[in-house]
Every structure is written in C-alpha cells, then in structure tokens.
Scaffold this active site. Structure first.
Site, PDB file in Angstrom:
ATOM      1  N   ILE A  43      16.551 -10.670   8.908  1.00  0.00           N
ATOM      2  CA  ILE A  43      17.386 -11.812   8.671  1.00  0.00           C
ATOM      3  C   ILE A  43      17.830 -12.244   9.159  1.00  0.00           C
ATOM      4  CG2 ILE A  43      18.769 -11.409   6.137  1.00  0.00           C
ATOM      5  CD1 ILE A  43      20.891 -10.675   6.882  1.00  0.00           C
ATOM      6  N   ASP A  44      18.370 -13.798   9.642  1.00  0.00           N
ATOM      7  CA  ASP A  44      18.670 -14.262  10.978  1.00  0.00           C
ATOM      8  C   ASP A  44      19.908 -14.161  11.224  1.00  0.00           C
ATOM      9  OD1 ASP A  44      16.446 -16.354  10.927  1.00  0.00           O
ATOM     10  OD2 ASP A  44      16.740 -17.771  10.019  1.00  0.00           O
ATOM     11  N   LYS A  45      20.183 -14.798  12.176  1.00  0.00           N
ATOM     12  CA  LYS A  45      21.539 -13.962  13.035  1.00  0.00           C
ATOM     13  C   LYS A  45      22.963 -14.746  12.643  1.00  0.00           C
ATOM     14  CE  LYS A  45      24.552 -15.526  16.797  1.00  0.00           C
ATOM     15  NZ  LYS A  45      24.208 -16.477  18.557  1.00  0.00           N
TER      16      LYS A  45
END
Length: 310
Positions: free
Chosen positions: A144-146
């Site tokens: 998942i994104d930062k």
C-alpha cells in the site's frame, strides 16, 4: 543485428526479418536475461528509443529502425535490518499481518533505503522472509502507498508467498478500505471500472483510459455525508497502483489530502491522502481456512470525521 553492445548501452538496427514485431518482444529476443516487464518499464521510463523518439511498448518496429537502449546502473545499496516497532495483528510460521502506519514506505526504492517496512521486517523476522520478489522486497506480496495506513500481509516463505499471490491474481482476497473524498456523492453505492496505466504526461501519476492500461474495478459505498466531503468504504476487485485514488478522481471525487490527484491545497493539516486499508481476508496457505483481519481506524482519520462540517 546488434551493432554495439556492452553492459550499459545497446544499439539495434532492425532487419527485414523483424519488421512489424512489437518492440518489447524484439528486445526480449536479443536480451533474454532481461524480463519482458523490465523491458516495458524501460520503454515507459524512456530508456529505450526508436530513431531517437519516445515510443510505447506496443510499437511495431520497421526495417532500418534504429533502437537505442540504456540500462541504468543499479544502485549499490545494502538493505539492512532496523529495529523499527511493528504493529503486528497476527503472526505464525508462514506469515504475519501488520498494521502499517502513515509515512512508511513498504519496500526500499530510489530515495528510500531506510526506515521502510522491509527494514523493520528484516529485523523482526531475521532470515524468515520469502525471497520471490528479490532482495529489495523480501516477504512483500502486495503493498500500500506510503501515506496509506492499514492492514498488510507479509509472507515468511515461498510456499505462502505463492499461495497468497495466486489469491491476489484470482481476486479472491477480501480488501476493504475507508476513505474521505471531496464532494458529496449522491448515490448510496456504485462501481468504478476503468483500465489504469501510467499517465503519459506525468510519470508520477496513474490514469484511466491509458493505452495498455490494466483492468481495474472498485466498488464503493457511502458511509456518511458531510457538507463538502463524503466518507466511503471501497472494496477492491482488482489491485492496481493508486487504484482507489485514481478511480475516485476519475468520477470527480478525489481523496481528501491527495495533492497528487486532488487539489494542491488541503483545508486540513494532513500527511497525504485519507485512505485506510481496514480489512484484509484470505485463505491461510497452510490451514486452508479463511482468516480476516481488521486494522483500527487511525486517530487522525477519526478526528477528521468528528470535525468535518455537516
């Protein structure tokens, strides 16, 4: 034929036998040690040119075309274990499920070789991580994104990695997210369907309607409406890069705090998009029983739901 070749620069001149061949297939034929996906990425990043022009991976080469290709030097960076606290929701000999915090990159990449989830996993798990995705991504089967928080499964061996990867490929994993989007969504629920690929005008962004984009489907349901925003639940049928962010933007409802796809200025002090991976359910590789995990809604998210004007 190959006119000149060394470890970094390649030059090809197309002969009659290869006329009308896709460029990625042609390059793969001459450089079999480089994967097709790697070649396509090099084309996307403009490291492969035809007659000094930018092309796409489906470009069909012509006789006498001159193909130049530069392979970027690999970054020599040792990935080290780091004693970073992990919020572990579940762990056994095959896998662990973690609740990833905001502002943490999942795996090392250019500009982020420390303080990643992988650094923390290497310290916690020692040598017990799957190796299928290579040295930079041990144990990582999805990400998942930062600035997205929430639940993530990590595999400790290749057996579990392959098992979970197949479930992801078959779209049988249950993935539910919660998000806050700009605007008031009138319908109670809906489906966004649109191929997603790299934006040709901005390499940092993904976009719908892109040639050679991958099929993507997002289901959404309204949980609560505010004066200028909507709190929603999203269920992923597929798992493309930035999928929820791109799909909601495509229907006019970008995520609150998402400066890449939404307004550059945010009315609230946030670190990136308001997106939380709340629920993850899958068949355990060893027991073959369904398991489901929930990551608590983060405090910043709950605070927003309290203060947003109704």
């Amino acid at each position: 034929m190959i006119e000149n070749q060394d470890t970094e620069f390649y030059k090809f001149i197309v002969d009659a036998d290869n006329h009308n061949t896709r460029i990625d297939k042609f390059v793969s034929k001459w450089l079999p040690d480089i994967s097709r996906s790697r070649i396509q990425n090099l084309i996307t990043d403009q490291y492969i040119l035809v007659n000094n022009n930018v092309i796409k991976s489906n470009y069909k080469i012509k006789e006498h075309d001159v193909i130049t290709m530069i392979i970027p030097k690999p970054v020599d960076s040792e990935i080290l274990p780091e004693d970073i606290p992990l919020d572990i929701l579940y762990e056994d000999d095959d896998l662990l499920v973690v609740n990833k915090p905001k502002n943490m990159v999942v795996h090392p990449a250019r500009g982020h070789y420390t303080n990643t989830l992988v650094n923390a996993l290497m310290y916690h798990c020692k040598d017990n991580l799957s190796g299928i995705n290579g040295e930079l991504r041990p144990g990582i089967v999805h990400r998942i994104d930062k600035d997205t928080t929430g639940v993530l499964v990590v595999c400790k061996n290749d057996f579990s990695h392959n098992h979970i990867a197949n479930q992801l490929k078959e779209h049988s994993i249950n993935r539910k997210y919660e998000a806050i989007v700009h605007g008031v969504i009138k319908e109670e629920e809906g489906v966004v369907e649109g191929n997603i690929g790299r934006c040709p005008n901005n390499r940092l962004k993904m976009a719908t309607g892109v040639e050679n984009g991958k099929h993507a489907v997002t289901h959404y349901k309204v949980l609560e409406r505010f004066k200028n925003f909507t709190y929603i639940e999203c269920v992923l049928e597929t798992g493309r890069t930035h999928q929820i962010r791109v799909h909601m933007t495509s229907i006019g409802h970008p995520l609150l705090g998402d400066s890449l796809y939404g307004p550059s200025k945010c009315p609230y002090k946030l670190e990136g998009q308001t997106l939380h991976a709340k629920i993850l359910g899958f068949i355990h590789p060893r027991t073959e029983k369904y398991m489901e995990f929930e990551a608590p809604t983060p405090e910043y998210f709950k605070h927003l739901l309290e203060i947003l004007p109704r």
